[in-house]
Design a protein around this motif. Structure first.
Motif, PDB file in Angstrom:
ATOM      1  N   VAL A 292       0.859  -1.179   0.000  1.00 44.05           N
ATOM      2  CA  VAL A 292       0.000   0.000   0.000  1.00 44.05           C
ATOM      3  C   VAL A 292       0.899   1.234   0.000  1.00 44.05           C
ATOM      4  O   VAL A 292       1.763   1.375   0.867  1.00 44.05           O
ATOM      5  N   ARG A 293       0.687   2.102  -0.958  1.00 38.76           N
ATOM      6  CA  ARG A 293       1.501   3.312  -1.077  1.00 38.76           C
ATOM      7  C   ARG A 293       0.758   4.499  -0.465  1.00 38.76           C
ATOM      8  O   ARG A 293      -0.424   4.719  -0.748  1.00 38.76           O
ATOM      9  N   ARG A 294       1.483   5.244   0.367  1.00 42.36           N
ATOM     10  CA  ARG A 294       0.909   6.452   0.967  1.00 42.36           C
ATOM     11  C   ARG A 294       1.031   7.612  -0.024  1.00 42.36           C
ATOM     12  O   ARG A 294       2.122   7.954  -0.472  1.00 42.36           O
ATOM     13  N   ARG A 295      -0.085   8.209  -0.328  1.00 40.28           N
ATOM     14  CA  ARG A 295      -0.111   9.333  -1.256  1.00 40.28           C
ATOM     15  C   ARG A 295      -0.670  10.554  -0.538  1.00 40.28           C
ATOM     16  O   ARG A 295      -1.763  10.502   0.050  1.00 40.28           O
ATOM     17  N   VAL A 296       0.081  11.645  -0.585  1.00 40.83           N
ATOM     18  CA  VAL A 296      -0.342  12.880   0.076  1.00 40.83           C
ATOM     19  C   VAL A 296      -1.022  13.767  -0.951  1.00 40.83           C
ATOM     20  O   VAL A 296      -0.412  14.170  -1.957  1.00 40.83           O
ATOM     21  N   MET A 297      -2.284  14.079  -0.720  1.00 42.68           N
ATOM     22  CA  MET A 297      -3.063  14.920  -1.621  1.00 42.68           C
ATOM     23  C   MET A 297      -3.319  16.274  -0.971  1.00 42.68           C
ATOM     24  O   MET A 297      -3.540  16.374   0.245  1.00 42.68           O
ATOM     25  N   TRP A 298      -3.276  17.306  -1.815  1.00 36.04           N
ATOM     26  CA  TRP A 298      -3.522  18.680  -1.346  1.00 36.04           C
ATOM     27  C   TRP A 298      -4.650  19.280  -2.171  1.00 36.04           C
ATOM     28  O   TRP A 298      -4.666  19.176  -3.403  1.00 36.04           O
TER      29      TRP A 298
ATOM     30  N   ASP B 129      -8.406  23.910  -6.534  1.00 36.79           N
ATOM     31  CA  ASP B 129      -7.145  23.400  -7.068  1.00 36.79           C
ATOM     32  C   ASP B 129      -6.779  22.135  -6.296  1.00 36.79           C
ATOM     33  O   ASP B 129      -7.217  21.947  -5.148  1.00 36.79           O
ATOM     34  N   LYS B 130      -5.963  21.283  -6.929  1.00 35.06           N
ATOM     35  CA  LYS B 130      -5.497  20.086  -6.237  1.00 35.06           C
ATOM     36  C   LYS B 130      -4.220  19.586  -6.892  1.00 35.06           C
ATOM     37  O   LYS B 130      -3.960  19.848  -8.068  1.00 35.06           O
ATOM     38  N   ARG B 131      -3.432  18.843  -6.140  1.00 35.87           N
ATOM     39  CA  ARG B 131      -2.234  18.192  -6.673  1.00 35.87           C
ATOM     40  C   ARG B 131      -1.734  17.175  -5.657  1.00 35.87           C
ATOM     41  O   ARG B 131      -2.086  17.224  -4.476  1.00 35.87           O
ATOM     42  N   GLU B 132      -0.898  16.279  -6.149  1.00 32.74           N
ATOM     43  CA  GLU B 132      -0.271  15.276  -5.293  1.00 32.74           C
ATOM     44  C   GLU B 132       1.074  15.793  -4.821  1.00 32.74           C
ATOM     45  O   GLU B 132       1.876  16.291  -5.618  1.00 32.74           O
ATOM     46  N   LEU B 133       1.318  15.672  -3.536  1.00 36.83           N
ATOM     47  CA  LEU B 133       2.577  16.124  -2.949  1.00 36.83           C
ATOM     48  C   LEU B 133       3.535  14.952  -2.802  1.00 36.83           C
ATOM     49  O   LEU B 133       3.104  13.802  -2.634  1.00 36.83           O
ATOM     50  N   PRO B 134       4.835  15.201  -2.859  1.00 40.39           N
ATOM     51  CA  PRO B 134       5.792  14.113  -2.637  1.00 40.39           C
ATOM     52  C   PRO B 134       5.847  13.723  -1.168  1.00 40.39           C
ATOM     53  O   PRO B 134       5.306  14.414  -0.291  1.00 40.39           O
ATOM     54  N   GLY B 135       6.525  12.627  -0.904  1.00 39.10           N
ATOM     55  CA  GLY B 135       6.721  12.226   0.473  1.00 39.10           C
ATOM     56  C   GLY B 135       5.602  11.386   1.034  1.00 39.10           C
ATOM     57  O   GLY B 135       4.631  11.035   0.351  1.00 39.10           O
ATOM     58  N   ARG B 136       5.740  11.103   2.329  1.00 37.79           N
ATOM     59  CA  ARG B 136       4.804  10.211   3.007  1.00 37.79           C
ATOM     60  C   ARG B 136       4.026  10.873   4.128  1.00 37.79           C
ATOM     61  O   ARG B 136       3.173  10.258   4.739  1.00 37.79           O
ATOM     62  N   TRP B 137       4.368  12.138   4.442  1.00 37.78           N
ATOM     63  CA  TRP B 137       3.737  12.791   5.590  1.00 37.78           C
ATOM     64  C   TRP B 137       3.089  14.106   5.164  1.00 37.78           C
ATOM     65  O   TRP B 137       3.486  14.736   4.178  1.00 37.78           O
ATOM     66  N   ILE B 138       2.124  14.519   5.954  1.00 35.87           N
ATOM     67  CA  ILE B 138       1.498  15.823   5.747  1.00 35.87           C
ATOM     68  C   ILE B 138       2.506  16.907   6.133  1.00 35.87           C
ATOM     69  O   ILE B 138       3.067  16.875   7.235  1.00 35.87           O
ATOM     70  N   PRO B 139       2.753  17.882   5.265  1.00 32.76           N
ATOM     71  CA  PRO B 139       3.796  18.885   5.523  1.00 32.76           C
ATOM     72  C   PRO B 139       3.364  19.987   6.484  1.00 32.76           C
ATOM     73  O   PRO B 139       3.643  21.167   6.259  1.00 32.76           O
ATOM     74  N   VAL B 140       2.669  19.635   7.519  1.00 31.95           N
ATOM     75  CA  VAL B 140       2.307  20.559   8.603  1.00 31.95           C
ATOM     76  C   VAL B 140       2.754  19.901   9.896  1.00 31.95           C
ATOM     77  O   VAL B 140       2.333  18.773  10.199  1.00 31.95           O
ATOM     78  N   VAL B 141       3.594  20.594  10.654  1.00 29.18           N
ATOM     79  CA  VAL B 141       4.220  19.984  11.827  1.00 29.18           C
ATOM     80  C   VAL B 141       3.735  20.698  13.088  1.00 29.18           C
ATOM     81  O   VAL B 141       3.912  21.919  13.221  1.00 29.18           O
ATOM     82  N   PRO B 142       3.134  19.970  14.024  1.00 31.41           N
ATOM     83  CA  PRO B 142       2.753  20.583  15.303  1.00 31.41           C
ATOM     84  C   PRO B 142       3.888  20.472  16.325  1.00 31.41           C
ATOM     85  O   PRO B 142       4.733  19.586  16.239  1.00 31.41           O
ATOM     86  N   VAL B 143       3.883  21.376  17.279  1.00 30.15           N
ATOM     87  CA  VAL B 143       4.781  21.277  18.428  1.00 30.15           C
ATOM     88  C   VAL B 143       3.913  21.496  19.669  1.00 30.15           C
ATOM     89  O   VAL B 143       3.265  22.533  19.816  1.00 30.15           O
TER      90      VAL B 143
END
Length: 688
Positions: free
Chosen positions: A272-278, A288-302
């Motif tokens: 199963v491939r993880r696909r990040v959609m925006w 608008d929409k597109r597929e993002l590279p990588g495996r994680w959502i590019p928003v990081v909480p602290v």
């Protein structure tokens, strides 16, 4: 909404995404309603809104003061600024798959460049400030074109100015948010700009919004709310292991391309491939929409402090526990002010006619500074009376002063910060004790710093996942070393043979597996200053002379004053070990590099010793030859001198004999002349 012939709504893929986004937004608002309300109150409190509304209103109606001595913000800034001084740094270690130390250094330098150019420190500091104040903050990873006239893209980090506009997957349990399945970020856009960019788009009110995000409706006045929706889709795929050792998904490569390169598939398996959609969308449609590279959502909480109580997640920062002692401190300091402000002016006790004729001066005695006050020293009956007496007002109640001091100490205890950490003098008597008390304060709030480190580490993993996609062509990039010195390298540089066949790719950042490690503690400049002090202390020890012999250039290079690097370079040029280390490839381990440099330098020293011995041998032979030649020359000179002396004596004797002969001949001539003259005289005498 599209309706079929029977009146039933047709749910397309686009409509499904819109429905899913609205449902996720509603879920997040319900799950975070308590945290958002408390966090918003924390922010207002730290900004100075610290009196309860009912009490403040009642006091204002009575014209009584409501003072705010905001020590809470000072504690927050102390914690945040400590984190700024020791901002975590991303380092990269090579793991496998064609990765090596040299490539890891290039990737790490590229990450530093990305962070510096995109001002990632602003994103980190903003999120850390919200983390300490209310319990959480965010930053995001994005891309942009390098220039207006370029097709090359670069990775950048951006701060999230208002964390209430982020709706993060509430089912995420990892401290860095790496397991989140979706995220929503709302933003405002002017109606005119929206209509120019999306002329056919419509908008509709968004019904579910959270506290802190001003979304009373989707279109608010002249502004329209749009949302970015990130989601993870798990797509069935086949994983191929190629003959080159690289693993790829079947959907991302073409069989004919592999055949053209002579690459075969070694093995495969279903996965199963993880696909990040925006998606960018309104509440009604997708813009608008597109597929993002990588495996994680590019928003990081602290996150700050976090608890799961009966299935309910509670998040908070430092302000939550400081509210009650801060309110007590404000109340008691306000009470002290009231006592002083409302206390009557010091009155005078005087006789009835004692100030007759000087009433104005005495009426203003509490408001003006007179050099003297006149009074009558007798009463109406004419008897002497004492001068007027001033009655002192009531002093400050000790209970209020003690209560204010107690509230201040309570704030220190709750924040875990004590006098040395706040810059005040405590009971400590030595620098070591002061340092330990400061460390104790740092440990009290270390969970904020540790959570920040986890989030920055996850950021490094996301960037590492994006680099092969956005830096996949040959180009010159800037990298930054650990010491902050920039450099330029060429990545993905192809080396071909005479036939144009690629034999090697230098600095290939598209392959290899790397691991992200966070370097904590003081920054490079602070470490450099500490190293300089420690090295100076080391030079004063018995081994200092040995250190100076092999590492004098390293010691001087730690100093932070103009000319230190130039002096270090000159010392390194004269140090054989330093000259050798600069010639050893970077991919050699440090321990092996030091050993190789030592052996090579030792061989050079031995060669120099042999050369010196050979020179000395030749020099001794030359001296011996010179001695023998000198002796021969002296003997020859002595023989020549003797021969010259003999010849000189013979010549002198001959000369003397010749002189003697000439003298004898001269004397004979003289005697003959005398006899001739005598004979002539005798003849003349005889004639006469």
């Amino acid at each position: 909404m599209i309706i079929d012939e029977r009146g039933r709504p047709i749910v397309s893929d686009r409509n499904a995404v819109i429905i899913e986004c609205n449902e996720n937004l509603k879920t997040c608002v319900e799950a975070e309603s308590h945290n958002r309300a408390e966090a918003l109150n924390d922010l207002k409190f730290s900004a100075g809104d610290q009196w309860p509304t009912m009490i403040q209103t009642a006091r204002e109606l009575e014209h009584r003061p409501c003072l705010v001595i905001n020590k809470t913000d000072s504690f927050v800034r102390q914690a945040v600024n400590n984190m700024r001084e020791q901002r975590p740094r991303i380092t990269v270690h090579a793991v496998a798959g064609g990765a090596d130390k040299q490539k890891a250094n290039v990737v790490a330098g590229l990450m530093r460049h990305i962070q510096v150019k995109s001002r990632a420190d602003v994103a980190y500091d903003t999120a850390a400030d919200f983390q300490v104040r209310m319990g959480w903050g965010y930053w995001r990873i994005n891309t942009r074109y390098v220039r207006e006239d370029s097709f090359d893209q670069e990775i950048c980090l951006a701060r999230v100015r208002n964390p209430f506009t982020v709706y993060f997957d509430p089912s995420s349990i990892e401290p860095d948010g790496s397991d989140a399945e979706w995220c929503i970020i709302t933003d405002r856009m002017r109606k005119k700009k929206f209509q120019r960019k999306y002329p056919k788009a419509k908008w509709i009110d968004f019904k579910n919004t959270g506290a802190g995000d001003d979304l009373s409706d989707w279109a608010n006045g002249d502004e329209i709310r749009v949302a970015e929706y990130f989601k993870i889709e798990k797509v069935p795929d086949t994983l191929w292991q190629l003959s080159t050792g690289k693993n790829v998904y079947k959907s991302q490569v073409k069989q004919e391309d592999l055949d053209a390169q002579g690459i075969t598939v070694v093995q495969e398996r279903d996965t199963v491939r993880r696909r990040v959609m925006w998606y960018k969308m309104t509440a009604l449609e997708i813009l608008d929409k597109r597929e993002l590279p990588g495996r994680w959502i590019p928003v990081v909480p602290v996150y700050g402090a976090e608890y799961d109580i009966e299935g309910k997640v509670i998040r908070y920062g430092m302000v939550r526990g400081l509210q009650d002692p801060q309110r007590m401190y404000n109340y008691w300091r306000t009470s002290e002010t009231e006592v002083v402000a409302l206390a009557p002016k010091a009155p005078w006790l005087i006789e009835e006619n004692q100030i007759e004729g000087h009433e104005e001066e005495w009426d203003n005695a509490n408001n003006r500074s007179y050099s003297h006050l006149k009074y009558k020293a007798v009463s109406l009956e004419g008897t002497p009376i004492p001068p007027p007496i001033r009655q002192q007002p009531q002093g400050m109640p000790a209970a209020q002063v003690n209560a204010a001091m107690g509230a201040s100490e309570d704030m220190k205890a709750v924040a875990g910060m004590f006098d040395p950490a706040l810059g005040a003098e405590g009971q400590e008597t030595s620098g070591v004790m002061v340092q330990r008390r400061q460390q104790q304060s740092d440990r009290s709030n270390f969970h904020f710093y540790d959570n920040l480190c986890r989030s920055i580490q996850h950021t490094g993993q996301i960037i590492l996942d994006w680099i092969p996609h956005y830096y996949d062509t040959q180009r010159v990039i800037r990298i930054i070393g650990e010491d902050g010195v920039p450099d330029s390298v060429t990545i993905n540089q192809k080396v071909t043979d005479e036939l144009g066949v690629v034999q090697q790719v230098l600095n290939d950042v598209t392959v290899g597996e790397y691991d992200i490690v966070i370097d904590t503690g003081p920054g490079y400049q602070t470490k450099r200053q500490e190293n300089a002090e420690n090295m100076l202390g080391l030079l004063g020890t018995p081994i200092g002379e040995k250190v100076a012999m092999v590492a004098d250039d390293i010691v001087v290079r730690q100093f932070d004053w103009p000319g230190a690097d130039q002096i270090a370079d000159r010392l390194a040029a004269a140090n054989p070990i330093a000259g050798v280390e600069s010639q050893i490839p970077d991919d050699v381990p440090d321990q092996a590099k030091a050993l190789i440099a030592h052996l090579i330098a030792q061989n050079k020293q031995q060669a120099q010793a042999l050369q010196q011995a050979e020179l000395e041998r030749k020099y001794r032979m030359s001296i011996e030859q010179m001695k023998q030649q000198g002796e021969t020359q002296r003997t020859t000179m002595q023989d020549e001198t003797k021969r010259h002396d003999i010849a000189s004596r013979d010549t002198t004797a001959r000369d003397i004999e010749e002189i003697k002969g000439q003298v004898a001949l001269l004397l004979a001539h003289l005697d003959t002349r005398d006899k001739r003259e005598a004979l002539t005289a005798a003849k003349e005498s005889a004639v006469n």
